[in-house]
Design a protein around this motif. Structure first.
Motif, mmCIF file in Angstrom:
data_model
loop_
_atom_site.group_PDB
_atom_site.id
_atom_site.type_symbol
_atom_site.label_atom_id
_atom_site.label_comp_id
_atom_site.label_asym_id
_atom_site.label_seq_id
_atom_site.Cartn_x
_atom_site.Cartn_y
_atom_site.Cartn_z
ATOM 1 N N ARG A 151 0.858 -1.196 0.000
ATOM 2 C CA ARG A 151 0.000 0.000 0.000
ATOM 3 C C ARG A 151 0.886 1.235 0.000
ATOM 4 N NH1 ARG A 151 -5.304 -1.361 1.185
ATOM 5 N NH2 ARG A 151 -5.663 0.612 0.072
ATOM 6 N N THR A 169 0.361 5.942 2.917
ATOM 7 C CA THR A 169 -0.258 5.723 4.217
ATOM 8 C C THR A 169 0.244 6.711 5.261
ATOM 9 O OG1 THR A 169 1.403 4.061 4.754
ATOM 10 C CG2 THR A 169 -0.640 3.282 3.764
ATOM 11 N N THR A 188 7.609 2.142 11.679
ATOM 12 C CA THR A 188 6.753 0.986 11.741
ATOM 13 C C THR A 188 7.056 0.279 13.045
ATOM 14 O OG1 THR A 188 6.037 -0.921 10.462
ATOM 15 C CG2 THR A 188 8.392 -0.514 10.535
ATOM 16 N N GLY A 197 3.848 0.069 3.354
ATOM 17 C CA GLY A 197 2.892 1.014 3.928
ATOM 18 C C GLY A 197 2.250 0.553 5.224
ATOM 19 N N CYS A 198 2.952 -0.246 5.977
ATOM 20 C CA CYS A 198 2.375 -0.825 7.193
ATOM 21 C C CYS A 198 2.941 -0.152 8.437
ATOM 22 C CB CYS A 198 2.684 -2.319 7.259
ATOM 23 S SG CYS A 198 2.027 -3.237 5.864
ATOM 24 N N ASP A 250 -1.370 -4.200 10.160
ATOM 25 C CA ASP A 250 -1.479 -3.697 8.783
ATOM 26 C C ASP A 250 -0.956 -4.738 7.786
ATOM 27 O OD1 ASP A 250 -2.613 -1.299 9.422
ATOM 28 O OD2 ASP A 250 -0.783 -0.105 9.164
ATOM 29 N N GLY A 309 1.467 11.197 2.560
ATOM 30 C CA GLY A 309 0.174 10.524 2.717
ATOM 31 C C GLY A 309 -0.883 11.118 1.798
ATOM 32 N N TRP A 310 -2.076 10.615 1.951
ATOM 33 C CA TRP A 310 -3.164 11.042 1.065
ATOM 34 C C TRP A 310 -3.427 12.529 1.176
ATOM 35 C CZ3 TRP A 310 -4.262 7.959 -2.684
ATOM 36 C CH2 TRP A 310 -4.085 6.582 -2.531
ATOM 37 N N ASP A 346 -5.639 1.594 -3.920
ATOM 38 C CA ASP A 346 -4.867 2.832 -3.935
ATOM 39 C C ASP A 346 -5.034 3.557 -5.262
ATOM 40 O OD1 ASP A 346 -3.950 2.413 -1.361
ATOM 41 O OD2 ASP A 346 -2.088 1.438 -1.997
#
Lengths: 368, 368, 368, 368
Positions: free
Chosen positions: A56, A59, A64, A349-350, A355, B219-220, B244
């Motif tokens: 992903r 994020t 992490t 992306g965890c 995740d 990020g978004w 995504d």
């Protein structure tokens, strides 16, 4: 490629090469070998390679959290050191060195029934210990070991269920492999003249000793007895069929380890990356599902998390580190694994292990 | 096979050989390497080879129109030069030579944030430029780069989202790879003594520098900000999960690039030929879908078009051309690609790229 | 393995070795090579190997009838010699020797537009001839060839539809391959100084000549015209998409040949063993479905019959036989093929070719 | 690896090496070779390797019962020695030595029609005998053989249905293989000057002899006749299509053997591990389903049991043992197989063969 010095190892394969350069051929074979034609051994690796995990993006994380709780034991990685016998074969300090490294890196260390150091010695390292039990013919000794494990502060009991007898490992048989007198099963009432030390052409002395000491009749009722007898969380190691995993859950096990014993027991068993998702589907949240057999880096840990595992046991790479440079070698192995895992999680992306469990997987239809 | 002279190269593999014969081993490794065990790197190629495209016949065409519009940029091929850092490593003229070749051949050139030539210099080549943005910790510098890109006439902004940190590339770590003092990140405030130039055993200086300069928290919300801040069409590069991709579309991106960064970031990611059709299915016409990672010839371009891509980014082959013969080498690469693509389209009965998008594919069930 | 003498060849691979030992490298490459990265070339063979045919037992037959009717031509095998250009490259007698062998063995021989012997010469061999047409820019010449083919007694017209331009065959380009002056396209108005004879580095003279002579615009309307202009059964060679095959049937073609031109045209096309059953399903009995590309023995013929083909065209093995020993070499090839086919049919319990069409197939899910 | 002495062989591959070191090349080829391009030969092994069997745990067993009833014959293993011709080629004692080993180890021994020792001689070994019948042109001889088999106490009749003619084995043809005068078909009226002894370049004398002696017309009506003529349980060997297996059941056969004759007959036939479960599904309990072709160890036996077979025939490994060390060599082969099978069953949690039949299988989708 010449073998790098262990401290300079860039990945676990480097550590393997460093160890291989130092070990006697028959010890190298004892560590590396699988049973039979070593097809399950090869399939383990192929099935992991065939498992693609879809990362992903965006994020927004910048770090992490790799911390895990494995059957209630806090761990800085979703990884425990697998139970492995006779580590003094690899290095004079044996399990002591490996456990010290595990302690330093916050990873549970599983003490084998066939440890060449006692659980009491290992408890002094400060490592979070799990105790691995083989079902011995001498039931009094089993009870004694359970008591010693609890008294030494072990945090889980790992009962191995895939070794009614030891798998026939052609390399050891060809080598007539036997333990040197300096290496002994410290928990068993066996001196340097036990059967494990008596080399014979066409026979593995370690297997001969096992056949005498282990009780193959371990069954569901024994598991129930054990569940009642031992206060520690119970981990059932060596489960591949989903029905067996579900029954472990029903009997109150805290976890199962999806394992084919690193390709060392039933040659013909499925690779664990193929068996794992089917077990996960069968048990849901009723038990924790751990996995081993073929884990060789941080990407592999992410693979099995994405397939539904809560964590992995790390086997041979720990022995490579131990052989290559004792405690420092094992530390290097765990540091490399952490480094790779953290990066793999960041790149996928965890923010944490949960995740990773939600990542999609695209598995080749030819997984082994 | 001896390396052919670049002008005599018959296919891109010839150019690769010509480059390999000229480059220092550590630079060759920097270009060729992937992350981890390089399994995603290998899977990219295998998945393309496993994608068969069913040609049409009797369509009555005698020429094919390879012209494309990629996020609004007119291109003579459905191809853009991928963003690639530090091209002065390959040739003294670096990006200038590559951009001139792209200009001559009507292919957009993507200027990397880590370009060793400035976007203003490159604008003078007349190439259609896209600007690639890494999300830098220095947000002021990000804004400055956005302004410089717009002012220099760039026609799209490519935000790379799969490099929160640089993938661990074992070859570079083993080589202790660092930039020579003559090669610098021309857009960043870094002279020849930046961290990217400080070689250390067991470390990639380029990765060290990246870790200091890049902000992994992209990020978004940052994407939304960027979408509002920048007037150029926004291309989100490094997307593999269909969810995504759909979210990029919702946020107003003009395109996504299905990419695993040429196997250089998350080792374990799916090959792009496997991820591509799933992304295409998820986004429909909401965004353009581009793809990269493993494109090595005109047939590959037809493959990804048939899988639903609008176009492809071309990476390493451009560097091979640059290393082999500067601008002429890159020109040769683009000419070979055009030659192969035109022929592949003719042989598949396609008058244009839209026709290619309607070809059927038979994909092996074991695509990687 | 040393090359066996052709008469002693035990299988077609032996004949290939015998030919390879005799041919100049650039001619060997011209015969063996495919286009592009030769991936379709390799996939053809892999897909046949992946096709398992389930034999029947206890059918009570003691002989098998291999006789076939291919687009109305009686044949002793369900096989015709594929159209192949310039056979005088392989042997001074060229097509004459091959046609004589075909006549002796009751197999139709397809005369190429680019034959180095004329159809009239070949008619004297007594072989059942088919005439293969390339769509030439000189339409007057097309009409002349149609007339000559009919007048010479050809029994079918094979129009090749997968060569709008010649596929780019890297081997020929690297070799700067050109025809020797002694070998010419006997049907075309070209002497020994045609473009096909003018070698240039980085170019295939044969492809150069083709580009000048062939009209790539061949379309459905031309096929209709041809259908009306020519009284012979029409065979459309080079069809892979089922929709195209169905349209050929609608337009009155007698047969389609599922072919990727032996991996020599669109590199990326599916192997014919994968495309074949889809075409068969689409056209039913509306046209005969023939196939080529990769047939190397009697088992392969049974494979394609079981996948629904009515027969196969045999290409390169005929050239191997020709190179190895002229007419006798080709005869040996056809005798080996008959021997293998008869045995394969007997072993599969088939009294005739129709029985073979009813055999079950188990196709690996990874067919190429 | 140097060839081990047979008594020291650790697995069947060791025995193969020991045999290979002793045999003349053309005899080694006669044993090892397959027909055609040997693709079915290779596929047999690949399909077994692709079959993963999921072991059960905690079943509480400490021993496993490998005893089987195969078409009513009691056997200590679910294995019979496959019918194999001319075993005096491998060792002077030929079938006598092999049958003595089979007797000693409680395994049925199948006497070939082409045995180089008579069924009466073999009956004296005390082995449980099955008699294998080829359908001979001399029907009087067939009746005589049926009588002799019954009189000698054979317990089953195995009719081979996949050899209407002998498969074309390129190795034998290349070698011009013929039997030495010392080896003869003891049941047939053939002395040392039979066609099987007359070597000719480009021909297998064994195949030549077969063509003269065998009647290819064996059909369903003959099977019915045989079913009525012979009081022994009837085993139909060489069935791959489920419809044929079902018809065998309908006609009163006791068993079918899913077999492609070890890859020696129709090259192109499916591997037996792929065909087996389809046959099992078709016939249910109506006949026993046995299997052969590629069995090389105890894990393979568990694989085919899990796929639904009741037992397996063991072929080439018996010949390896015979060549390596006569009766002792075959005994070693059977001991190794028992050792491996017992262990595999224990490790899979099976108390007996019926348990093995209930194990789950995970078969790769690419089984060959």
């Amino acid at each position: 490629m010449t073998a790098p010095r262990p401290r300079e190892a860039v990945d676990l394969a480097d550590v393997e090469r460093a160890a291989a350069a130092l070990l006697a051929p028959e010890v190298r074979d004892f560590v590396a070998g699988g049973s039979g034609m070593e097809r399950t051994l090869a399939a383990n690796r192929a099935a992991l390679d065939a498992t693609h995990v879809v990362p992903r993006v965006l994020t927004g994380i910048d770090s992490t959290d790799t911390s895990a709780s494995l059957v209630g034991t806090a761990a800085r990685l979703p990884v425990a050191v697998a139970p492995m016998a006779y580590q003094c074969l690899l290095h004079p300090e044996g399990e002591l060195a490996a456990a010290r490294a595990a302690a330093a890196r916050g990873v549970p260390f599983t003490v084998s029934t066939l440890s060449s150091r006692t659980v009491e010695e290992l408890a002094e390292t400060g490592a979070a210990l799990w105790f691995q039990l083989y079902w011995l013919r001498d039931r009094g000794l089993v009870e004694e070991l359970l008591d010693r494990a609890e008294d030494a502060g072990c945090q889980a009991l790992v009962i191995t269920v895939d070794v009614p007898v030891m798998g026939r490992r052609a390399r050891d048989v060809r080598n007539g492999f036997a333990l040197p007198s300096s290496v002994r099963a410290a928990h068993l009432d066996t001196g340097p003249t036990s059967h494990a030390h008596v080399g014979r052409a066409g026979s593995s002395a370690v297997a001969d000793h096992t056949a005498l000491a282990f009780d193959p009749t371990l069954g569901w009722r024994d598991l129930e007895w054990l569940r009642g007898r031992c206060r520690l969380p119970l981990v059932v190691k060596g489960v591949l069929d989903p029905r067996d995993a579900a029954r472990c859950a029903d009997l109150g096990a805290s976890a199962v380890v999806v394992s084919n014993h690193g390709g060392r027991q039933f040659d013909g068993a499925p690779p664990t990356a193929v068996a794992l998702p089917r077990v996960v589907e069968a048990v849901g949240d009723a038990v924790e599902v751990l996995v081993d057999s073929g884990i060789r880096g941080g990407s592999d840990v992410v693979r099995v998390l994405a397939l539904g595992a809560r964590g992995a046991l790390l086997g041979r790479p720990v022995l490579w580190g131990l052989a290559a440079d004792g405690q420092r070698g094992v530390t290097r192995v765990l540091d490399l694994l952490r480094l790779e895992l953290e990066q793999a999680l960041l790149l996928a992306g965890c923010a944490d292990l949960a995740d990773a469990g939600r990542l999609a997987t695209y598995v080749r239809s030819d997984p082994s």
